[in-house]
Design a protein around this motif. Structure first.
Motif, PDB file in Angstrom:
ATOM      1  N   GLN A  65       0.975  -1.285   0.292  1.00 22.89           N
ATOM      2  CA  GLN A  65      -0.080   0.314  -0.217  1.00 22.89           C
ATOM      3  C   GLN A  65       0.882   0.968  -0.006  1.00 22.89           C
ATOM      4  OE1 GLN A  65      -2.509   0.185   3.601  1.00 22.89           O
ATOM      5  NE2 GLN A  65      -4.010  -1.365   2.491  1.00 22.89           N
ATOM      6  N   GLN A  66       1.870   1.045   0.187  1.00 23.91           N
ATOM      7  CA  GLN A  66       2.584   2.400   0.870  1.00 23.91           C
ATOM      8  C   GLN A  66       2.933   2.716  -0.547  1.00 23.91           C
ATOM      9  OE1 GLN A  66       3.585   5.294   3.135  1.00 23.91           O
ATOM     10  NE2 GLN A  66       1.759   4.246   4.236  1.00 23.91           N
ATOM     11  N   LEU A  67       3.776   1.632  -1.373  1.00 24.99           N
ATOM     12  CA  LEU A  67       4.602   1.528  -2.739  1.00 24.99           C
ATOM     13  C   LEU A  67       3.758   1.918  -3.677  1.00 24.99           C
ATOM     14  CD1 LEU A  67       6.372  -1.017  -2.454  1.00 24.99           C
ATOM     15  CD2 LEU A  67       7.606   1.219  -2.238  1.00 24.99           C
ATOM     16  N   LYS A  68       2.218   2.111  -3.521  1.00 20.80           N
ATOM     17  CA  LYS A  68       1.751   2.304  -4.532  1.00 20.80           C
ATOM     18  C   LYS A  68       0.817   4.085  -3.920  1.00 20.80           C
ATOM     19  CE  LYS A  68      -0.327  -2.203  -5.201  1.00 20.80           C
ATOM     20  NZ  LYS A  68       0.195  -2.067  -6.825  1.00 20.80           N
ATOM     21  N   LEU A  69       1.106   3.938  -2.934  1.00 20.04           N
ATOM     22  CA  LEU A  69       0.823   5.010  -2.255  1.00 20.04           C
ATOM     23  C   LEU A  69       1.676   6.647  -2.737  1.00 20.04           C
ATOM     24  CD1 LEU A  69      -0.792   5.396   1.214  1.00 20.04           C
ATOM     25  CD2 LEU A  69      -2.273   5.841  -0.984  1.00 20.04           C
ATOM     26  N   MET A  70       2.405   5.561  -3.176  1.00 19.58           N
ATOM     27  CA  MET A  70       4.232   6.873  -3.814  1.00 19.58           C
ATOM     28  C   MET A  70       3.420   8.000  -4.909  1.00 19.58           C
ATOM     29  SD  MET A  70       7.480   4.869  -3.186  1.00 19.58           S
ATOM     30  CE  MET A  70       8.549   5.934  -3.379  1.00 19.58           C
ATOM     31  N   GLN A  71       3.192   6.995  -5.943  1.00 22.05           N
ATOM     32  CA  GLN A  71       2.165   7.926  -6.859  1.00 22.05           C
ATOM     33  C   GLN A  71       1.024   8.833  -6.872  1.00 22.05           C
ATOM     34  OE1 GLN A  71       1.343   3.900  -9.265  1.00 22.05           O
ATOM     35  NE2 GLN A  71       2.508   4.699 -11.094  1.00 22.05           N
ATOM     36  N   GLN A  72       0.330   8.891  -5.799  1.00 18.04           N
ATOM     37  CA  GLN A  72      -0.347   9.604  -4.973  1.00 18.04           C
ATOM     38  C   GLN A  72       0.126  10.838  -4.035  1.00 18.04           C
ATOM     39  OE1 GLN A  72      -4.322   7.072  -3.821  1.00 18.04           O
ATOM     40  NE2 GLN A  72      -3.320   5.935  -5.086  1.00 18.04           N
ATOM     41  N   ALA A  79      10.746   7.671   5.053  1.00 23.72           N
ATOM     42  CA  ALA A  79      11.735   7.830   3.338  1.00 23.72           C
ATOM     43  C   ALA A  79      11.049   7.263   2.612  1.00 23.72           C
ATOM     44  CB  ALA A  79      12.755   6.082   4.236  1.00 23.72           C
ATOM     45  N   ILE A  80       9.927   6.899   2.410  1.00 20.73           N
ATOM     46  CA  ILE A  80       9.045   6.598   0.844  1.00 20.73           C
ATOM     47  C   ILE A  80       8.878   7.933   0.583  1.00 20.73           C
ATOM     48  CG2 ILE A  80       7.501   5.727   0.337  1.00 20.73           C
ATOM     49  CD1 ILE A  80       7.237   3.829   1.501  1.00 20.73           C
ATOM     50  N   GLN A  81       8.180   8.896   2.107  1.00 23.67           N
ATOM     51  CA  GLN A  81       7.850  10.349   1.453  1.00 23.67           C
ATOM     52  C   GLN A  81       8.975  11.159   0.118  1.00 23.67           C
ATOM     53  OE1 GLN A  81       6.999  11.802   5.360  1.00 23.67           O
ATOM     54  NE2 GLN A  81       4.473  11.598   4.740  1.00 23.67           N
ATOM     55  N   GLN A  82      10.188  11.159   1.301  1.00 19.49           N
ATOM     56  CA  GLN A  82      11.487  11.329   0.074  1.00 19.49           C
ATOM     57  C   GLN A  82      11.526  11.841  -1.175  1.00 19.49           C
ATOM     58  OE1 GLN A  82      13.087  14.277   1.989  1.00 19.49           O
ATOM     59  NE2 GLN A  82      11.852  13.685   3.870  1.00 19.49           N
ATOM     60  N   LEU A  83      10.752   9.909  -1.560  1.00 27.46           N
ATOM     61  CA  LEU A  83      11.431   9.914  -2.826  1.00 27.46           C
ATOM     62  C   LEU A  83      10.174   9.955  -3.851  1.00 27.46           C
ATOM     63  CD1 LEU A  83      12.755   6.334  -1.707  1.00 27.46           C
ATOM     64  CD2 LEU A  83      13.325   8.344  -2.644  1.00 27.46           C
ATOM     65  N   GLN A  84       8.914  10.580  -3.329  1.00 26.06           N
ATOM     66  CA  GLN A  84       7.654  10.598  -3.836  1.00 26.06           C
ATOM     67  C   GLN A  84       7.589  11.027  -4.900  1.00 26.06           C
ATOM     68  OE1 GLN A  84       3.903   9.607  -1.016  1.00 26.06           O
ATOM     69  NE2 GLN A  84       4.863  11.384  -0.460  1.00 26.06           N
ATOM     70  N   ALA A  85       8.946  12.424  -4.627  1.00 28.95           N
ATOM     71  CA  ALA A  85       8.713  13.232  -6.243  1.00 28.95           C
ATOM     72  C   ALA A  85       9.617  13.196  -7.067  1.00 28.95           C
ATOM     73  CB  ALA A  85       9.944  14.813  -5.026  1.00 28.95           C
ATOM     74  N   VAL A  87       9.304   9.863  -7.667  1.00 30.76           N
ATOM     75  CA  VAL A  87       7.894   9.056  -8.774  1.00 30.76           C
ATOM     76  C   VAL A  87       7.502  10.337  -9.846  1.00 30.76           C
ATOM     77  CG1 VAL A  87       6.178   7.348  -8.254  1.00 30.76           C
ATOM     78  CG2 VAL A  87       7.948   7.914  -6.834  1.00 30.76           C
ATOM     79  N   ALA A  88       7.234  11.500  -9.209  1.00 34.49           N
ATOM     80  CA  ALA A  88       6.408  12.516  -9.545  1.00 34.49           C
ATOM     81  C   ALA A  88       7.437  13.098 -10.567  1.00 34.49           C
ATOM     82  CB  ALA A  88       6.183  13.072  -9.031  1.00 34.49           C
ATOM     83  N   SER A  89       8.040  12.877 -10.416  1.00 30.73           N
ATOM     84  CA  SER A  89       8.325  13.567 -12.187  1.00 30.73           C
ATOM     85  C   SER A  89       9.473  12.329 -12.597  1.00 30.73           C
ATOM     86  CB  SER A  89       9.759  14.136 -11.532  1.00 30.73           C
ATOM     87  OG  SER A  89      11.147  13.327 -10.722  1.00 30.73           O
ATOM     88  N   GLY A  90       9.010  11.182 -12.834  1.00 30.72           N
ATOM     89  CA  GLY A  90       9.158  10.340 -13.240  1.00 30.72           C
ATOM     90  C   GLY A  90      10.826   9.745 -13.589  1.00 30.72           C
ATOM     91  N   ASN A  91      11.493  10.770 -12.455  1.00 30.82           N
ATOM     92  CA  ASN A  91      12.819  10.434 -12.634  1.00 30.82           C
ATOM     93  C   ASN A  91      13.028   8.128 -12.023  1.00 30.82           C
ATOM     94  OD1 ASN A  91      13.853  12.397 -13.514  1.00 30.82           O
ATOM     95  ND2 ASN A  91      13.495  12.685 -11.500  1.00 30.82           N
ATOM     96  N   LEU A  92      12.132   8.306 -10.799  1.00 28.05           N
ATOM     97  CA  LEU A  92      11.857   6.868  -9.833  1.00 28.05           C
ATOM     98  C   LEU A  92      11.047   5.882 -10.457  1.00 28.05           C
ATOM     99  CD1 LEU A  92      13.079   4.755  -8.089  1.00 28.05           C
ATOM    100  CD2 LEU A  92      12.366   6.525  -6.869  1.00 28.05           C
ATOM    101  N   ASN A  93      10.841   4.709 -10.963  1.00 31.39           N
ATOM    102  CA  ASN A  93       9.856   3.936 -11.289  1.00 31.39           C
ATOM    103  C   ASN A  93       9.627   3.208  -9.675  1.00 31.39           C
ATOM    104  OD1 ASN A  93       7.935   1.845 -12.193  1.00 31.39           O
ATOM    105  ND2 ASN A  93       8.623   1.318 -14.050  1.00 31.39           N
ATOM    106  N   GLN A  94       8.274   3.385  -9.110  1.00 29.58           N
ATOM    107  CA  GLN A  94       7.851   2.490  -7.911  1.00 29.58           C
ATOM    108  C   GLN A  94       7.712   1.546  -8.480  1.00 29.58           C
ATOM    109  OE1 GLN A  94       4.960   3.516  -9.112  1.00 29.58           O
ATOM    110  NE2 GLN A  94       3.401   1.788  -7.785  1.00 29.58           N
ATOM    111  N   GLN A  95       7.685   0.738  -9.407  1.00 25.58           N
ATOM    112  CA  GLN A  95       7.533  -0.745  -9.940  1.00 25.58           C
ATOM    113  C   GLN A  95       8.253  -2.066  -9.586  1.00 25.58           C
ATOM    114  OE1 GLN A  95       5.180  -1.263 -13.886  1.00 25.58           O
ATOM    115  NE2 GLN A  95       3.221  -0.581 -12.217  1.00 25.58           N
ATOM    116  N   LEU A  96       9.256  -0.821  -9.844  1.00 29.55           N
ATOM    117  CA  LEU A  96      10.567  -1.949  -9.421  1.00 29.55           C
ATOM    118  C   LEU A  96      11.431  -2.116  -7.971  1.00 29.55           C
ATOM    119  CD1 LEU A  96      13.780   0.761 -11.376  1.00 29.55           C
ATOM    120  CD2 LEU A  96      12.055  -1.503 -12.075  1.00 29.55           C
TER     121      LEU A  96
END
Length: 255
Positions: A65-72, A79-85, A87-96
């Motif tokens: 759930q946390q990893l899916k919420l990254m996209q939103q 630590a995940i919150q720090q990476l959300q940006a 994901v939003a900018s397309g620099n990280l694919n959370q599916q990995l």
């Protein structure tokens, strides 16, 4: 769900492999890679701290759930919150990270990989997905490093099994697995684009340290001794420094 399991990012602890793997990362990228490492290390606690199936599955579900919420942009773990940006900018694919989580979860059930190809596939998901995510954050040429990521993940996976999991997940002999680790590493290096060496430095350093530990592993007799194998900090620093120098030379010669 509580996430207050005792945790300290190993990249903060002088002497750890994680610390030295990030030692020469560009300061502009360090925080992003540091946060990614923390996410992966926290996911790994699913295995270390789960002692019953239902608890394990509950924790896996929370992480999914946390990893899916990254996209939103709605994750609650810092630590995940720090990476959300990213994901939003397309620099990280959370599916990995989702694939990495699934492979980590496989460890709990201690499914033995009888076939080499099954073991390879697990290594590529368990370590390759996180390494590809790291490569994305370090702005590596993703289209040009797939083979390196694949074979370096196999190297890390084989070393990990030898040094941490005893014989729980594999049926190959320790000699065979050690040989497979060395062979995969040679394949990884032969597929390392010189222009990308500096950006892939954390992976190069980590694999080199793990392989040195495996060399020491061959000299011990019991799983307990194997888990206690490590290199002196000065030896880890030397391997990190040597790869840093080599990566700079490769990048310069390719420019």
């Amino acid at each position: 769900m509580s996430t207050n399991l005792s945790f300290q990012n190993p990249a903060l602890i002088t002497g750890t492999t994680e610390y030295y793997s990030l030692l020469f990362v560009n300061k502009n990228a360090y925080k992003k890679v540091f946060d990614l490492l923390e996410v992966v290390q926290r996911m790994e606690q699913l295995v270390a701290h789960s002692d019953e199936t239902q608890l394990h599955l509950t924790r896996v579900n929370w992480w999914q759930q946390q990893l899916k919420l990254m996209q939103q942009q709605q994750a609650t773990l810092p630590a995940i919150q720090q990476l959300q940006a990213e994901v939003a900018s397309g620099n990280l694919n959370q599916q990995l990270l989702e694939q990495c989580l699934a492979a980590i979860s496989d460890e709990f059930f201690s499914t033995k990989f009888a076939e080499n190809e099954q073991l390879k596939s697990w290594c590529q998901r368990r370590f390759g997905m996180a390494n590809m995510a790291m490569a994305q954050l370090l702005n590596a040429d993703i289209d040009n490093i797939a083979q390196f990521i694949q074979h370096s993940a196999e190297t890390e996976g084989y070393c990990y099994l030898l040094l941490n999991k005893s014989a729980e997940l594999y049926t190959q002999s320790t000699e065979q697995l050690s040989a497979m680790a060395e062979q995969s590493w040679q394949l990884a290096l032969s597929n390392l684009p010189p222009s990308q060496a500096e950006k892939l430095l954390p992976i190069l350093i980590r694999c080199s340290i793990d392989l040195k530990r495996v060399t020491k592993f061959a000299k011990v007799k019991t799983p307990l001794e194997a888990q206690q194998i490590d290199l002196l900090p000065i030896n880890k620093f030397y391997l990190a420094w040597r790869w840093h120098r080599k990566a700079l030379a490769l990048t310069k010669n390719n420019s």
